[in-house]
Design a protein around this motif. Sequence first.
Motif, PDB file in Angstrom:
ATOM      1  N   TYR A  54       0.985  -1.164   2.659  1.00 39.40           N
ATOM      2  CA  TYR A  54       2.180  -0.328   2.735  1.00 39.40           C
ATOM      3  C   TYR A  54       1.760   1.124   2.965  1.00 39.40           C
ATOM      4  N   PRO A  55       2.663   1.964   3.475  1.00 39.92           N
ATOM      5  CA  PRO A  55       2.338   3.387   3.624  1.00 39.92           C
ATOM      6  C   PRO A  55       2.604   4.134   2.322  1.00 39.92           C
ATOM      7  N   ALA A  56       1.870   5.205   2.108  1.00 39.58           N
ATOM      8  CA  ALA A  56       2.111   6.030   0.921  1.00 39.58           C
ATOM      9  C   ALA A  56       3.531   6.576   0.937  1.00 39.58           C
ATOM     10  N   HIS A  57       4.008   6.943   2.121  1.00 37.86           N
ATOM     11  CA  HIS A  57       5.378   7.430   2.302  1.00 37.86           C
ATOM     12  C   HIS A  57       5.950   6.772   3.554  1.00 37.86           C
ATOM     13  N   PHE A  58       7.132   6.185   3.426  1.00 40.71           N
ATOM     14  CA  PHE A  58       7.750   5.525   4.574  1.00 40.71           C
ATOM     15  C   PHE A  58       8.249   6.565   5.574  1.00 40.71           C
ATOM     16  N   PRO A  59       8.026   6.322   6.865  1.00 39.66           N
ATOM     17  CA  PRO A  59       8.538   7.242   7.891  1.00 39.66           C
ATOM     18  C   PRO A  59      10.038   7.058   8.061  1.00 39.66           C
ATOM     19  N   GLU A  60      10.638   7.928   8.835  1.00 37.82           N
ATOM     20  CA  GLU A  60      12.063   7.792   9.128  1.00 37.82           C
ATOM     21  C   GLU A  60      12.283   6.582  10.036  1.00 37.82           C
ATOM     22  N   GLY A  61      13.404   5.927   9.854  1.00 39.59           N
ATOM     23  CA  GLY A  61      13.776   4.839  10.759  1.00 39.59           C
ATOM     24  C   GLY A  61      13.623   3.456  10.174  1.00 39.59           C
ATOM     25  N   GLU A  62      12.497   3.170   9.488  1.00 43.16           N
ATOM     26  CA  GLU A  62      12.327   1.852   8.921  1.00 43.16           C
ATOM     27  C   GLU A  62      11.280   1.889   7.815  1.00 43.16           C
ATOM     28  N   ARG A  63      11.292   0.841   7.017  1.00 42.69           N
ATOM     29  CA  ARG A  63      10.289   0.660   5.959  1.00 42.69           C
ATOM     30  C   ARG A  63       9.607  -0.679   6.226  1.00 42.69           C
ATOM     31  N   MET A  64       8.298  -0.633   6.443  1.00 37.77           N
ATOM     32  CA  MET A  64       7.564  -1.836   6.821  1.00 37.77           C
ATOM     33  C   MET A  64       6.381  -2.059   5.877  1.00 37.77           C
ATOM     34  N   VAL A  65       6.231  -3.295   5.365  1.00 34.88           N
ATOM     35  CA  VAL A  65       5.084  -3.669   4.548  1.00 34.88           C
ATOM     36  C   VAL A  65       4.579  -5.024   5.031  1.00 34.88           C
ATOM     37  N   GLU A  66       3.380  -5.392   4.587  1.00 34.87           N
ATOM     38  CA  GLU A  66       2.799  -6.686   4.960  1.00 34.87           C
ATOM     39  C   GLU A  66       2.279  -7.377   3.715  1.00 34.87           C
ATOM     40  N   VAL A  67       2.531  -8.681   3.606  1.00 31.91           N
ATOM     41  CA  VAL A  67       2.169  -9.457   2.422  1.00 31.91           C
ATOM     42  C   VAL A  67       1.274 -10.626   2.804  1.00 31.91           C
TER      43      VAL A  67
END
Length: 387
Positions: A206-219
């Motif tokens: 995951y990113p430390a801070h989500f950018p504008e537009g979307e929130r993306m993570v990987e599991v």
Amino acid sequence: MENQAYIKQLLADYLNKQISREEFNQLFSQLGDLEDEAFKATVLQVLESQPAFVDARFIDERVAALYPQLQAKIERPVKWQRRWHLVRPYISVAAVVLVILFTGWFLLSERQYPKKKDIVTTEQVLPGTNRAKLTLADGLTVDLSEYQNGVIMGDEIKYSDGSRVLGSTGKGASLMTISTPKGGTYQITLSDGTQVWLNAGSSLSYPAHFPEGERMVEVSGEAYFEVAKDEKRPFKVSSSGQQIEVLGTAFNIAAYPDEADTKTTLVQGKVKVFNLIAHHSNLLRPGQQATVHGAHIEVGQANVEASIAWKDGLFNFHELTIDQAMKQIERWYDVNVRYEGKKPSGYLGGKMSRGVKLSTFLNFLEQDFQIKAEWKSDRTLILKPAS
């Protein structure tokens, strides 16, 4: 005084697993140079300020076997005690510290020296606990404290109780990863407020801070999500062969690399599951489960209680085959399972706390399902029919 303050800080950092090998060597050297009374007073002040670390788990047979070497190196005549409590005056503080320090030295150097194989019985195989590693974008890794159950992302990374893990995380969207080993579990609160629980043998990028537009993570592995609602930024989860899109909801993903199917179970809200191979999507409603297998996706009713039992500290073996159940056991107790003879058929059932020793689960198998378990010293379980 300044030198003592530096020693105390090093020791506190060590107990919180935030010390480098160089700092560990400095701590070792500084403690060895202290006069006896100053040595005891300094160490006692630090340990008494962090009572959570006064725990017998620091002591094991490997440390006991190598302890005399450390004692000779520091050149302090201390008495070895297998059982100790800092509150009792007759226990040597120096002995306690040497055990703690040498345990750390052993863990830091265990990859460089061959391990002595310990003889372990199933009575000694304990359940998993809070264990995880945080890997930053620059490759730096931090072993997270077993005495905490989760971390919170923000401008700093903190434990759930507010104590600091790391300083500034930066403002960029570079990825970091939290991963649990076999026998480990951990929670993380992402920068948007989304809460994630990781099961054993799993990871979340995951990113430390989500950018504008979307929130993306990987599991990879298994994770339970409670997603913070943000209509302007959909929350997306990528896992083996699929991608999930949500706005605000609670769901469980099981996507272990050694299992053929990826299962998504919706607890509340709505999620859209995309099959990345077939380029096909299905909308799930609460109580439904999507199973992705290659280019195929099936949607059906789920046993939600069984699917998320692990998050609440339970095994739920409802309609699980012996293979499916033993996958959970392998990950939680960090063991390997083999079968001899005819593999048991049918389904298991029942519930059990994930806090029990391995021997308790094996008694359950032997008494209720006539399955005999043979234990090998290399942490292998051999299952065979009882008759």
